[in-house]
Design a protein around this motif. Structure first.
Motif, short mmCIF file in Angstrom:
data_model
loop_
_atom_site.label_atom_id
_atom_site.label_comp_id
_atom_site.label_asym_id
_atom_site.label_seq_id
_atom_site.Cartn_x
_atom_site.Cartn_y
_atom_site.Cartn_z
N VAL A 271 0.84 -1.20 0.00
CA VAL A 271 0.00 0.00 0.00
C VAL A 271 0.88 1.25 0.00
O VAL A 271 0.64 2.21 -0.74
N THR A 272 1.92 1.23 0.82
CA THR A 272 2.83 2.37 0.89
C THR A 272 3.51 2.58 -0.46
O THR A 272 3.65 3.72 -0.94
N LEU A 273 3.90 1.49 -1.07
CA LEU A 273 4.56 1.57 -2.38
C LEU A 273 3.58 2.11 -3.44
O LEU A 273 3.96 2.95 -4.27
N ALA A 274 2.34 1.67 -3.38
CA ALA A 274 1.34 2.15 -4.35
C ALA A 274 1.06 3.64 -4.15
O ALA A 274 0.89 4.38 -5.12
N LEU A 275 1.04 4.07 -2.89
CA LEU A 275 0.84 5.50 -2.62
C LEU A 275 2.01 6.30 -3.19
O LEU A 275 1.82 7.35 -3.80
N SER A 276 3.22 5.79 -2.99
CA SER A 276 4.40 6.50 -3.49
C SER A 276 4.39 6.56 -5.02
O SER A 276 4.70 7.60 -5.61
N ARG A 277 3.97 5.47 -5.64
CA ARG A 277 3.91 5.44 -7.10
C ARG A 277 2.91 6.48 -7.61
O ARG A 277 3.19 7.21 -8.55
N LYS A 278 1.78 6.55 -6.93
CA LYS A 278 0.74 7.47 -7.40
C LYS A 278 1.09 8.93 -7.11
O LYS A 278 0.83 9.81 -7.93
N ALA A 279 1.68 9.18 -5.95
CA ALA A 279 2.01 10.55 -5.56
C ALA A 279 3.32 11.02 -6.16
O ALA A 279 3.63 12.21 -6.17
N ASN A 280 4.11 10.04 -6.63
CA ASN A 280 5.45 10.36 -7.14
C ASN A 280 6.32 11.03 -6.09
O ASN A 280 7.13 11.91 -6.37
N ARG A 281 6.14 10.63 -4.86
CA ARG A 281 6.94 11.15 -3.72
C ARG A 281 7.19 10.00 -2.76
O ARG A 281 6.42 9.03 -2.73
N PRO A 282 8.24 10.08 -1.96
CA PRO A 282 8.41 9.07 -0.91
C PRO A 282 7.25 9.15 0.08
O PRO A 282 6.75 10.24 0.36
N VAL A 283 6.82 7.99 0.59
CA VAL A 283 5.72 7.95 1.55
C VAL A 283 6.14 7.11 2.75
O VAL A 283 6.72 6.04 2.60
N LYS A 284 5.83 7.63 3.92
CA LYS A 284 6.08 6.87 5.15
C LYS A 284 4.74 6.49 5.76
O LYS A 284 3.85 7.32 5.88
N LEU A 285 4.63 5.23 6.15
CA LEU A 285 3.38 4.76 6.77
C LEU A 285 3.74 3.93 8.01
O LEU A 285 4.54 2.99 7.93
N VAL A 286 3.18 4.32 9.12
CA VAL A 286 3.42 3.61 10.39
C VAL A 286 2.08 3.23 10.98
O VAL A 286 1.19 4.06 11.09
N MET A 287 1.93 1.97 11.35
CA MET A 287 0.68 1.54 11.97
C MET A 287 0.56 2.10 13.38
O MET A 287 1.56 2.24 14.09
N THR A 288 -0.66 2.39 13.78
CA THR A 288 -0.92 2.66 15.21
C THR A 288 -1.02 1.31 15.92
O THR A 288 -1.16 0.27 15.28
N ARG A 289 -1.00 1.33 17.24
CA ARG A 289 -1.14 0.06 17.98
C ARG A 289 -2.52 -0.55 17.73
O ARG A 289 -2.65 -1.75 17.59
N ASP A 290 -3.53 0.31 17.65
CA ASP A 290 -4.88 -0.17 17.35
C ASP A 290 -4.88 -0.93 16.01
O ASP A 290 -5.46 -2.02 15.89
N GLU A 291 -4.20 -0.39 15.03
CA GLU A 291 -4.12 -1.07 13.72
C GLU A 291 -3.34 -2.37 13.81
O GLU A 291 -3.68 -3.35 13.16
N VAL A 292 -2.29 -2.37 14.63
CA VAL A 292 -1.50 -3.60 14.77
C VAL A 292 -2.40 -4.73 15.27
O VAL A 292 -2.37 -5.83 14.75
N PHE A 293 -3.21 -4.43 16.27
CA PHE A 293 -4.08 -5.48 16.80
C PHE A 293 -5.17 -5.86 15.82
O PHE A 293 -5.47 -7.04 15.62
N ARG A 294 -5.80 -4.86 15.19
CA ARG A 294 -6.96 -5.16 14.34
C ARG A 294 -6.56 -5.69 12.97
O ARG A 294 -7.32 -6.47 12.38
N ALA A 295 -5.41 -5.28 12.49
CA ALA A 295 -5.16 -5.52 11.07
C ALA A 295 -3.82 -6.15 10.73
O ALA A 295 -3.50 -6.32 9.56
N SER A 296 -3.01 -6.50 11.71
CA SER A 296 -1.88 -7.38 11.38
C SER A 296 -2.35 -8.79 11.78
O SER A 296 -3.53 -9.00 11.99
N GLY A 297 -1.43 -9.72 11.88
CA GLY A 297 -1.92 -11.09 12.03
C GLY A 297 -1.59 -11.77 13.33
O GLY A 297 -0.44 -12.11 13.60
N PRO A 298 -2.58 -12.01 14.17
CA PRO A 298 -2.34 -12.81 15.37
C PRO A 298 -2.28 -14.30 15.05
O PRO A 298 -2.44 -14.69 13.90
#
Lengths: 753, 157
Positions: A271-298
């Motif tokens: 997703v970060t890479l796709a954002l960078s491709r579309k924006a033509n700029r470097p993009v930084k993306l950091v998950m919040t802890r809430d996202e880590v629990f809900r959307a990474s993999g337990p």
């Protein structure tokens, strides 16, 4: 691999010592750069919009207002990943990173934004309008297998059964293991016990959230800086999802703030890479802890039915297990690993395990330290205690009576070589902890555990520097001290001081493919490759000495960091040191190096036995761990302090899983506890010191006898704690976590009977 | 509207500009370049962002950057004295009290806060003083030993 990797007895000089780690000072002074510590000029801030529903069709996504917001440089949805670009084998990986027509769990990504700052990006997320049609959901593994359960994937026809079912279900795959005739075995039994065991869904709980910086260039090449357990795999998968040549994507791994398997999978990176491709700029993306629990993999939540039969004299005649592992909305092979590991500690005549991979509306299951083994061990090791009690044999003797040994056919197929389960049990029996008298309000439990250990692809470069020091470059990530271990191995092999070796993790542009750090393969496989690189370099060093001395290279031996003339020339020539040879390299043929590429076969399997004392407060249901001991076969312990650290860390994670940690879902299918306050991992005041005993049974397939050590320590604790708690309250606990409400409920139920 | 903040960070007079709703954690990391301060949760549960603010141990994720105006901050970057590591840093290395190391800056600051108040803590006191800092790698055994060893070293000095 066609190279001599057989274990040979030797005296070690460097391996087995405990020097300071080379990356230590950076990590105690705040200089080490982790995933979120990297920045690029002109970088944008990335954010992801996530589904609030457990299961919903995505009817429409309107991003127009977000795109018009000042400062927003790119918005991406699934439409920005062109189907023709995506490697079909990676479609489900993409689908989890960015939902297509369906959101499968609370937290599933549906859109992403890159903007000039965090504030603008968050504002833009609120302007994205997603039209959902909410569908019926199922989050419980036992509910999901019922015929009338909401169907998660209409194309899910159970694999591994013949014929393939005509009707779709939530059972993605079935896998069977075992040997003998269990029906016959049960008919020979005097006592048969059947029981269902459940384990809650636990998260790896690494303290560093996922973080990534991607920079896509207009020429079609890209760079990525990311915290990962496997940057080569991340490169291959990101490139495969974005339709890039892998060689055009260079991935550099940051220092990693814990992974335990959770950072072997992609979550935000494509997703970060796709954002960078579309924006033509470097993009930084950091998950919040809430996202880590809900959307990474337990890890999987499980429900396991065990049936075992035993004769009056204490001989197990049959063992049968049906294991249901929730895998999220995508198949992952997790039940298979549970079915393979369940009875691996024992020599059984009749054994059968069946694993069911079950789809549910929860985050995609990811690897978590010895993935799938702790849950199966909880069921089997609890049952072993119960059987031992029924036949009046001490739990440890009952296990010893059935222990697997060299030549035993394992429950998952292969015949074992030299293994350590028997010795860990013997060591446990003789351990002061086992012999110590319990205090009035304490109870003791024990349990065993198994993990396969992996090998796999590794390559490394060994460069002799102009000053006579050595640099070992590997491509397998260091998650917790591997650079120290590899430097020790190189020091051992070259015969030079540890301080003269530098270990470096290469980026994907600087070395060939290396598999990720998983399956306890890091030190085993990298050291195998490093030894090979050293041996190549030593051959070259001997050739260079031969040139300087003008003798036959065959008449040169490498000893203690020096070339020695042997044979006819012996005695007349003073030895040539690494420094001598490095400094004269320009005259003898240029820089001196060794390179190795291998598929590391023969990772030795690993076993452990744990002992645990608990105090249970029967008023509150609170359990205190009073004493804990880990005994594990490490093969040769390269850096014993870090081996102990792996033992202790795995035990602590297992204790957390046993007592507190669990994903809690509401009726609405939403995760109720996506934070460290409510998903409570053990804190310092929850634990005692964790004693360790390292057994060193050499792996026959490694020159030093090294096995993997990282994972097995999380396998026994669920059952070790469970057996201790069950003994303390006089009720068999069949579900983890054994949180205070569950213990009180078990006590109430027992009282009312 | 941005806010200009003047504070003393690790003994230096530092000025930075931040948004009024920006946390001190973000300001330290993104404005002052002190990335040794880590974010593990952003809700005060993990302690990875621990700093000393006017001598009090706080989670910098629960403080606003603007609140640092005129105040004194200590972070892990200020613990060593030149090339001389603080005894806690030395003992963390000696005892292998870190594996991945992401929680280490917070533990070092919290342990220093403890030893500044109580130079001779018991194991139990160490465990309770560090209960606000999460470590997922070590099981805390080697961390507790390192803190006790550092306390001993500092008492002898």
């Amino acid at each position: 691999m066609g190279k001599d990797t057989a274990f040979k007895e030797r005296e070690f000089s460097a391996v087995g010592t405990r020097p300071l780690r080379p990356d230590g000072i950076d990590k105690v002074t705040g200089r080490a750069r982790y995933g979120a510590d990297f920045n690029m000029p002109g970088q944008l801030h990335g954010c992801i919009l996530r589904s609030p529903h457990a299961h919903a069709s995505i009817k429409n996504i309107d991003t127009s207002k977000a795109e018009k917001l000042k400062g927003v440089k790119a918005v991406v949805t699934r439409k920005d990943f062109k189907a023709k670009d995506v490697d079909p084998s990676l479609l489900t990986v993409l689908d989890n990173c960015m939902a297509g027509k369906t959101a499968f769990y609370d937290g599933h990504a549906v859109a992403a934004v890159a903007a000039i700052d965090a504030r603008t990006a968050k504002k833009a997320l609120q302007l994205i309008k997603v039209e959902y049609k909410v569908l019926k959901h199922v989050t419980d593994v036992d509910e999901a297998v019922k015929p009338k359960a909401p169907l998660i994937n209409k194309k899910c026809f159970t694999k591994g059964v013949d014929p393939v079912p005509a009707k779709a279900s939530n059972i993605a795959a079935v896998s069977e293991f075992g040997h003998g005739d269990v029906e016959q075995g049960f008919s020979e039994a005097d006592i048969i016990i059947e029981r269902n065991y459940k384990t809650g869904q636990a998260h790896q709980g690494y303290i560093e959230p996922h973080a990534c910086v991607a920079s896509y260039s207009p020429d079609g090449s890209a760079d990525m800086w990311v915290c990962t357990q496997g940057h080569f795999d991340f490169r291959a998968q990101c490139a495969g999802i974005l339709g890039m040549d892998a060689s055009k994507l260079r991935v550099t791994s940051s220092e990693i703030g814990g992974g335990f398997g959770g950072k072997t999978h992609l979550w935000i990176e494509p997703v970060t890479l796709a954002l960078s491709r579309k924006a033509n700029r470097p993009v930084k993306l950091v998950m919040t802890r809430d996202e880590v629990f809900r959307a990474s993999g337990p890890a999987s939540a499980t429900s396991i039915d065990i049936k075992m039969g035993v004769t009056k004299d204490g001989t197990i005649t049959a063992a049968h297990a049906e294991l249901r592992y929730a895998s999220g909305a995508y198949e992952g092979g997790w039940a298979k690993l549970g079915a393979m590991t369940a009875f691996a500690c024992y020599d059984l005549k009749n054994v059968k395990t069946i694993g069911y991979e079950v789809l549910v509306n929860r985050p995609k299951t990811a690897a978590y330290r010895a993935p799938s083994a702790p849950m199966a061990a909880f069921a089997v090791e609890s049952m072993m205690d119960e059987l031992a009690e029924q036949v009046g044999i001490k739990p440890i003797d009952f296990r010893l009576k059935h222990v697997a040994k060299e030549g035993t056919r394992s429950s998952y197929g292969p015949v074992y070589g030299p293994i350590g389960i028997g010795p860990t049990l013997e060591a446990a029996k003789n351990h002061p902890h086992m012999k110590a008298k319990l205090k009035a309000n304490q109870s003791r439990g024990m349990a065993c555990g198994f993990w396969f250990n992996f090998g796999g692809q590794s390559c490394s470069d060994l460069n002799i520097e102009p000053d006579g020091s050595a640099t070992i470059t590997v491509g397998t990530i260091d998650v917790g001290g591997a650079r120290a271990s590899l430097a020790l191995v190189v020091a051992e092999e070259l015969g030079i001081p540890y301080q003269q070796v530098k270990a470096v993790i290469a980026d994907t542009g600087s070395l060939g493919h290396n598999d990720m750090t998983h399956g306890s393969r890091g030190t085993f496989a990298s050291s195998l490759s490093a030894i090979d690189s050293c041996r190549q370099a030593i051959q070259e060093l001997c050739k260079r000495a031969a040139i300087l001395w003008d003798i036959d290279p065959e008449d040169i031996a490498w000893e203690k960091g020096e070339a020695h003339a042997i044979g006819k020339s012996k005695g007349n020539l003073p030895p040539l040191s690494l420094v001598n040879l490095a400094q004269s390299a320009e005259k003898t043929g240029g820089p001196i190096s060794g390179h190795s590429q291998i598929v590391a076969d023969g990772a030795g399997v690993s076993f452990a036995t744990h002992i645990c004392d608990v105090e249970v407060d029967q008023e509150t249901g609170q359990t205190k761990i009073a004493r804990y001991t880990v005994i594990q076969d490490a093969g040769k312990a390269v850096h014993p302090t870090y081996v102990e650290g792996q033992f202790q860390g795995g035990a602590a994670q297992g204790i957390g899983w046993a007592l507190n940690e669990e994903y809690i879902y509401g009726e609405d299918g939403r995760l109720q506890n996506p934070g460290f306050l409510d998903y409570r991992i053990p804190v310092c005041s929850d634990l005692p010191m964790i004693d360790t005993q390292i057994l060193e049974i050499p792996n026959p397939n490694h020159p030093y006898g090294v096995r993997g050590v990282g994972e097995t320590s999380i396998v026994p604790p669920l059952a070790a704690v469970g057996n201790a708690v069950s003994a303390a309250i006089g009720v068999r606990m069949t579900q983890v976590p054994m949180s205070p409400p569950r213990i009180l409920a078990a006590l109430d139920a027992a009282e009312s009977q | 509207m941005s806010v200009m903040v003047r504070s003393k960070i690790n003994g230096d007079d530092i000025e930075f500009v931040c948004q009024p709703d920006e946390t001190l954690l973000d300001a330290l990391r993104d404005r002052a370049g002190l990335t040794g301060v880590k974010e593990g949760c952003g809700t005060g549960d993990c302690g990875a962002c621990s700093i000393m603010l006017d001598g009090a141990l706080v989670c910098s994720c629960l403080v606003l950057g603007a609140e640092a105006e005129g105040r004194s901050i200590e972070t892990v970057e200020g613990m060593a004295n030149g090339d001389q590591l603080h005894p806690l840093q030395q003992q963390f290395l000696q005892h292998a009290a870190l594996q991945c190391g992401i929680c280490t800056p917070g533990f070092l600051i919290a342990a220093k806060a403890l030893l500044d108040k109580n130079p001779d803590p018991s194991e139990e006191q160490v465990r309770y003083a560090l209960a606000g800092n999460l470590c997922r790698c070590t099981g805390y055994d080697k961390i507790v030993r390192a803190v006790l060893a550092a306390a001993k070293q500092m008492r002898k000095a």
